[in-house]
Design an enzyme around this catalytic site. Structure first.
Site, PDB file in Angstrom:
ATOM      1  N   ASP A  16       0.875  -1.170   0.000  1.00  0.00           N
ATOM      2  CA  ASP A  16       0.000   0.000   0.000  1.00  0.00           C
ATOM      3  C   ASP A  16       0.910   1.216   0.000  1.00  0.00           C
ATOM      4  OD1 ASP A  16      -2.352   1.640   0.547  1.00  0.00           O
ATOM      5  OD2 ASP A  16      -3.184  -0.168   1.474  1.00  0.00           O
ATOM      6  N   ASP A  57      -3.052   4.807  -2.390  1.00  0.00           N
ATOM      7  CA  ASP A  57      -4.096   5.396  -1.573  1.00  0.00           C
ATOM      8  C   ASP A  57      -4.537   6.757  -2.133  1.00  0.00           C
ATOM      9  OD1 ASP A  57      -5.414   5.043   1.116  1.00  0.00           O
ATOM     10  OD2 ASP A  57      -4.451   6.968   1.507  1.00  0.00           O
ATOM     11  N   GLU A 108      -6.559   3.791  -5.616  1.00  0.00           N
ATOM     12  CA  GLU A 108      -7.820   4.014  -4.924  1.00  0.00           C
ATOM     13  C   GLU A 108      -8.219   5.423  -5.303  1.00  0.00           C
ATOM     14  OE1 GLU A 108      -9.809   4.348  -0.519  1.00  0.00           O
ATOM     15  OE2 GLU A 108      -8.031   5.439  -1.100  1.00  0.00           O
ATOM     16  N   HIS A 122     -10.984  -2.705   3.906  1.00  0.00           N
ATOM     17  CA  HIS A 122     -10.854  -2.318   5.311  1.00  0.00           C
ATOM     18  C   HIS A 122     -11.619  -1.036   5.651  1.00  0.00           C
ATOM     19  CE1 HIS A 122      -8.098   0.031   3.033  1.00  0.00           C
ATOM     20  NE2 HIS A 122      -7.922   0.851   4.049  1.00  0.00           N
ATOM     21  N   ASP A 123     -12.251  -0.409   4.672  1.00  0.00           N
ATOM     22  CA  ASP A 123     -13.013   0.822   4.915  1.00  0.00           C
ATOM     23  C   ASP A 123     -14.522   0.608   4.834  1.00  0.00           C
ATOM     24  OD1 ASP A 123     -10.683   2.375   5.087  1.00  0.00           O
ATOM     25  OD2 ASP A 123     -10.703   2.857   2.946  1.00  0.00           O
TER      26      ASP A 123
HETATM   27  O1  TEU Z   1      -9.305   5.838   2.068  1.00  0.00           O
HETATM   28  C1  TEU Z   1      -9.653   6.979   1.348  1.00  0.00           C
HETATM   29  C2  TEU Z   1     -11.022   7.388   1.429  1.00  0.00           C
HETATM   30  O2  TEU Z   1     -11.531   8.000   0.540  1.00  0.00           O
HETATM   31  C3  TEU Z   1     -11.705   7.128   2.684  1.00  0.00           C
HETATM   32  O3  TEU Z   1     -11.975   8.352   3.257  1.00  0.00           O
HETATM   33  C4  TEU Z   1     -12.946   6.439   2.448  1.00  0.00           C
HETATM   34  O4  TEU Z   1     -13.829   7.236   1.710  1.00  0.00           O
HETATM   35  C5  TEU Z   1     -13.474   6.201   3.794  1.00  0.00           C
HETATM   36  O5  TEU Z   1     -12.535   5.389   4.467  1.00  0.00           O
HETATM   37  C6  TEU Z   1     -14.759   5.536   3.775  1.00  0.00           C
HETATM   38  O6  TEU Z   1     -15.182   5.572   5.080  1.00  0.00           O
HETATM   39  C7  TEU Z   1      -7.958   5.574   2.136  1.00  0.00           C
HETATM   40  C8  TEU Z   1      -7.711   4.371   2.995  1.00  0.00           C
HETATM   41  O7  TEU Z   1      -8.311   3.242   2.398  1.00  0.00           O
HETATM   42  C9  TEU Z   1      -8.222   4.637   4.371  1.00  0.00           C
HETATM   43  O8  TEU Z   1      -8.128   3.528   5.199  1.00  0.00           O
HETATM   44  C10 TEU Z   1      -7.432   5.788   4.914  1.00  0.00           C
HETATM   45  O9  TEU Z   1      -7.952   6.171   6.157  1.00  0.00           O
HETATM   46  C11 TEU Z   1      -7.473   7.006   3.987  1.00  0.00           C
HETATM   47  O10 TEU Z   1      -7.208   6.668   2.647  1.00  0.00           O
HETATM   48  C12 TEU Z   1      -6.432   8.005   4.381  1.00  0.00           C
HETATM   49  O11 TEU Z   1      -5.158   7.539   4.094  1.00  0.00           O
END
Ligand code: TEU
Ligand code: CA
Length: 540
Positions: free
Chosen positions: A98, A193, A246, A315-316
């Site tokens: 990542d 990311d 992403e 994971h989000d």
């Molecule tokens: O997520 C980016 C992102 O757009 C997040 O705000 C997403 O919309 C949100 O997690 C949904 O609830 C990435 C990573 O996947 C995330 O884990 C990180 O917290 C974020 O970037 C910041 O680096």
């Protein structure tokens, strides 16, 4: 379209904190991943994407990096990492890292030097005397004050994640160096990311919106495209690797600009439109799930995106069985239907740890059980709104990212075989019956179905490289052909649960062989009566 290896690779995402703890400190680690490589190999996956394992104060579980060339001691050592790459390679599995380009941790040396007044490093970030009206992805203002000074710094995410200034060539060069460092170690690429917001056109005031005021100044800017092209040419093209971005707020057309074959930027991107099918603009305001909306979003990307990165979990996001299936009545059936879905779409499939046993959302009962920084930020905002406490709690528990971050359920022992100590995040009580060991033993296990589906996909030219054509069907039934030359399959999925009306594929009589099915039927004459979440792949 070229047939590079990553197009037919099956990627498995590991959230290292929650995968497997090897030393009893309650935190998953790299030796734990090594322990489970044979299991991963047995699934048939080709590639592991590790959520960040770099040094980090962990305000955002590693997405706040303080040293891009060091392994966090929680996860082990650089020797452990090198061993992982080697052991994985011995099993034909590649490792993808990542990479967070948009921001560092505020504890990164660069930011510290910047705060100490080092001019060179001040220009790595955005410091201003006045803050503008931009909003943070995690709620609230995107600016925070530098302690004891009259200036502010920009952070699109948490206040411990200051944004980097990508118009500074030094920042570019730092990342060229970081990427080479990992590629030289043998990693096979990067999941990048929030990689379409890294270049800010200006820091002008944003147009007022409900959320993310200011986004028009940094979303998929020309400068951003330019950086991606240069990284590709200067670094990535010199290695046998791929990148998956992403990318936020993209549709298939804007996605193609970031990853289309002739653009020479990224190789593929994760879109979010299908993840928004049960939300109202902002993910914290849910609306009832309706399979038609999910199908529409997926179909739009199948048709419009050159090469999608397909996923139903990460994971989000909440767990897909809890979200698009029925964890109470048809957990296994819906988990299998979602497996067919993810693995039969056109594009590269990504499976998230635990998806292969149908893990469900966390069973959190109090705020203190939730660790995610975003959840706490948002709950602080919710507290100020005129809503009932029960409403606020419902929003929190349904949407918290910790739903997908609970420890992997390996067996039915007290700590689920994840750790011998105190797990860093509450283990779901349902590990007593949802876990790898029991699933492997059961007659209709979800893992066995994953193995079957993965193996079938790998044997099928149509599923790996075929084109996609949707077949009209009843509401909530998703059906399509995938065709590559002589190889043609039909995929049929009833995404409805218990329903009074029997869904039907309009006027379709099936003349084909069922090769994958989650209800054990091996012969279908007419798709008149699909059971809840019934899914099948037919060779036609
Ligand atoms: O997520 C980016 C992102 O757009 C997040 O705000 C997403 O919309 C949100 O997690 C949904 O609830 C990435 C990573 O996947 C995330 O884990 C990180 O917290 C974020 O970037 C910041 O680096
Ligand atoms: Ca550990």
């Amino acid at each position: 379209m070229n047939k590079e290896w990553w197009r037919n690779a099956i990627v498995y995402q590991i959230y290292p904190r929650s995968f497997k703890d090897s030393n009893g400190d309650g935190i998953g680690d790299i030796p734990g991943i090594i322990e489970k490589l044979d299991y991963l190999k047995s699934l048939g996956v080709d590639c592991l994407w590790l959520s960040p394992v770099y040094a980090s104060p962990n305000c955002d579980n590693g997405y706040d990096i303080s040293d891009y060339k060091a392994i966090h001691p929680d996860f082990g050592t650089m020797e452990d990492f090198d061993l992982l790459v080697k052991e994985a390679k011995d099993r034909g599995i590649k490792i993808v890292m990542d990479l967070v380009l948009n921001h560092t941790s505020d504890e990164h040396e660069w930011f510290r030097k910047a705060l100490d007044g080092d001019k060179k490093y001040e220009n790595y970030y955005f410091f201003r005397e006045k803050k503008n009206n931009w909003g943070s992805f995690f709620g609230g203002s995107a600016w925070d004050k530098v302690p004891a000074e009259d200036k502010y710094y920009l952070h699109l995410f948490s206040k411990k994640q200051p944004d980097l200034n990508w118009s500074n060539p030094d920042v570019y060069n730092e990342f060229v160096d970081i990427m080479r460092f990992w590629l030289d170690k043998g990693v096979a690429g990067f999941r990048c990311d929030v990689v379409n917001v890294i270049y800010k056109n200006s820091l002008e005031k944003g147009k007022r919106k409900i959320a993310l005021t200011g986004i028009e100044h940094y979303l998929s800017t020309e400068g951003n495209h330019d950086i991606l092209r240069r990284l590709r040419k200067d670094v990535l093209d010199k290695y046998d690797c791929f990148t998956v971005g992403e990318t936020v707020f993209v549709d298939p057309q804007t996605a193609n600009l970031l990853m289309g074959e002739n653009r020479k930027e990224l190789n593929m991107v994760f879109g979010f439109e299908h993840m928004e099918c049960d939300c109202r603009k902002i993910k914290w305001f849910r609306r009832a799930y309706n399979p038609e909306r999910l199908i529409r979003a997926l179909d739009k990307w199948q048709v419009g995106c050159e090469w999608p990165a397909n996923y139903l979990e990460n994971h989000d996001q909440p767990r897909s069985v809890s979200r698009f299936g029925d964890e109470e009545n048809c957990r296994k059936e819906s988990a299998k239907m979602l497996c067919v879905l993810n693995l039969s779409l056109r594009g590269t499939p990504y499976i998230y740890e635990g998806e292969e046993i149908g893990m469900t959302n966390g069973d959190f009962k109090k705020l203190a059980e939730i660790k995610d920084v975003e959840s706490h930020n948002v709950y602080d905002i919710l507290k100020k709104l005129p809503l009932r406490k029960s409403t606020k709690d419902r929003i929190l528990y349904k949407c918290t990212r910790d739903n997908a971050r609970t420890p992997m359920q390996w067996d039915n022992s007290a700590t689920a075989g994840f750790t011998s100590g105190m797990p860093w995040l509450k283990i779901n009580g349902n590990h007593e019956w949802i876990n790898v060991e029991d699933d492997e033993k059961s007659e209709n296990g979800v893992i066995a179905f994953y193995r079957e589906m993965i193996a079938y996909r790998k044997s099928s030219e149509a599923l790996q490289f075929g084109d996609y054509k949707r077949i009209p069907a009843a509401k909530g039934v998703y059906a399509f052909y995938r065709t590559a030359g002589d190889s043609r399959v039909m995929v049929v999925m009833n995404m409805n649960g218990y329903n009074e009306e029997m869904p039907k594929i309009d006027g379709k009589t099936i003349d084909g062989k069922v090769v994958i099915t989650n209800y054990g039927r091996d012969f279908v004459e007419e798709l008149g009566e699909l059971k809840p979440y019934e899914a099948m792949v037919l060779e036609v």
